[in-house]
Design a protein around this motif. Structure first.
Motif, PDB file in Angstrom:
ATOM      1  N   ILE A   1     -28.450  29.561 -57.859  1.00  0.00           N
ATOM      2  CA  ILE A   1     -29.708  29.829 -57.185  1.00  0.00           C
ATOM      3  C   ILE A   1     -30.791  28.982 -57.839  1.00  0.00           C
ATOM      4  N   SER A   2     -31.926  29.010 -57.262  1.00  0.00           N
ATOM      5  CA  SER A   2     -32.999  28.191 -57.803  1.00  0.00           C
ATOM      6  C   SER A   2     -33.670  28.892 -58.976  1.00  0.00           C
ATOM      7  N   LEU A   3     -33.532  28.295 -60.152  1.00  0.00           N
ATOM      8  CA  LEU A   3     -34.198  28.851 -61.321  1.00  0.00           C
ATOM      9  C   LEU A   3     -35.714  28.817 -61.111  1.00  0.00           C
ATOM     10  N   ALA A   4     -36.167  27.768 -60.407  1.00  0.00           N
ATOM     11  CA  ALA A   4     -37.603  27.649 -60.160  1.00  0.00           C
ATOM     12  C   ALA A   4     -38.121  28.865 -59.377  1.00  0.00           C
ATOM     13  N   ASP A   5     -37.317  29.364 -58.426  1.00  0.00           N
ATOM     14  CA  ASP A   5     -37.739  30.549 -57.667  1.00  0.00           C
ATOM     15  C   ASP A   5     -37.857  31.768 -58.566  1.00  0.00           C
ATOM     16  N   SER A   6     -36.863  31.970 -59.458  1.00  0.00           N
ATOM     17  CA  SER A   6     -36.927  33.105 -60.389  1.00  0.00           C
ATOM     18  C   SER A   6     -38.146  32.996 -61.292  1.00  0.00           C
ATOM     19  N   VAL A   7     -38.402  31.773 -61.756  1.00  0.00           N
ATOM     20  CA  VAL A   7     -39.547  31.563 -62.640  1.00  0.00           C
ATOM     21  C   VAL A   7     -40.843  31.862 -61.895  1.00  0.00           C
ATOM     22  N   ASP A   8     -40.945  31.370 -60.659  1.00  0.00           N
ATOM     23  CA  ASP A   8     -42.155  31.619 -59.869  1.00  0.00           C
ATOM     24  C   ASP A   8     -42.381  33.113 -59.680  1.00  0.00           C
ATOM     25  N   ARG A   9     -41.306  33.830 -59.374  1.00  0.00           N
ATOM     26  CA  ARG A   9     -41.433  35.279 -59.149  1.00  0.00           C
ATOM     27  C   ARG A   9     -41.860  35.994 -60.418  1.00  0.00           C
TER      28      ARG A   9
END
Ligand code: MN
Length: 246
Positions: free
Chosen positions: A86-94
């Motif tokens: 999955i996108s680590l960037a998405d987890s970080v953003d959340r």
């Protein structure tokens, strides 16, 4: 999640905290992540665990900003599977949006072995993270094989010297030579260096003489969920934080 202080070797000041995952096992006691994360990877639980770690640590750290921890850096280990599926960037953003933590205070730790497994695929993903202001550290540095051009392309901020070198350094000239070379290389590429697993004064002094920027380990503080008691040179307790459950 437990938190281990990261200390400046120049002046003993607290500069950051690393969030570390532990499992309080009913019979075996406190287990390190290496004892159970492989099973989490096999079962796929690694993805929700990684997201939970990121969100919990960011929320806790944001709460500490107004309780004496302002400006401290937060380091969070992100298991490798996360980046593949999955996108680590998405987890970080959340995690950043939910917690309100400034991206500049967050440092993601990725292991050397993973980063170098298929580096070409990671260039864009890591650039996306760095564009948010998040910092990047290479964990357990020295245990795998790093490509210097990729370290530069990844725009890595920090190398973390693996504790095996720190442990052997006082008695083993070879380990000392590796530490010196890593620090010189990192500094010339504009990266900072943190030593893991610092447990004795001798190791600390040796690292300082080699120009190592920061250290973490039981010499400075035990892992803590509740409070931090840090011991600097001759200063006794100079910092404490009350843990607030997220
Ligand atoms: Mn780490």
């Amino acid at each position: 999640l437990y938190y281990q202080p990261q200390v400046s070797l120049a002046d003993g000041s607290l500069v950051g905290l690393e969030a570390l995952l532990r499992w309080r096992h009913p019979e075996k006691g406190l287990l390190p992540a290496a004892a159970f994360l492989p099973f989490a990877e096999e079962s796929g639980l690694i993805v929700p665990i990684s997201q939970w770690m990121l969100k919990t640590a960011c929320t806790q750290h944001q709460a500490w900003q107004s309780r004496g921890g302002a400006g401290l850096r937060l380091a969070v280990n992100q298991p490798t599977r996360q980046l593949k599926n999955i996108s680590l960037a998405d987890s970080v953003d959340r995690a950043l949006a939910d917690s309100g933590l400034s991206p500049q205070l967050l440092e993601l730790e990725l292991t050397e072995n993973y980063l170098m497994e298929n580096p070409e695929l990671l260039v864009d993903k890591l650039a996306a993270l760095k564009s948010r202001g998040v910092r990047l550290a290479v964990d357990d540095f020295g245990t795998g094989y790093s490509s210097l051009p990729y370290l530069k392309r990844f725009n890595v901020d920090r190398l973390k010297i693996d504790l095996s070198f720190v442990r052997r350094a006082p008695s083993d000239p070879g380990s000392r030579a590796v530490i010196e070379a890593v620090i010189a290389m990192a500094h010339s590429l504009g990266m900072r260096v943190t030593a893991e697993g610092v447990e004795t004064r001798e190791q600390e002094e040796l690292l300082r003489r080699c120009g190592c920027d920061e250290g973490q380990g039981y010499l400075f503080a035990r892992l803590s969920q509740q409070k931090f008691f840090l011991f600097g040179p001759g200063t006794g307790v100079f910092f404490s934080l009350q843990h607030q459950p997220a």
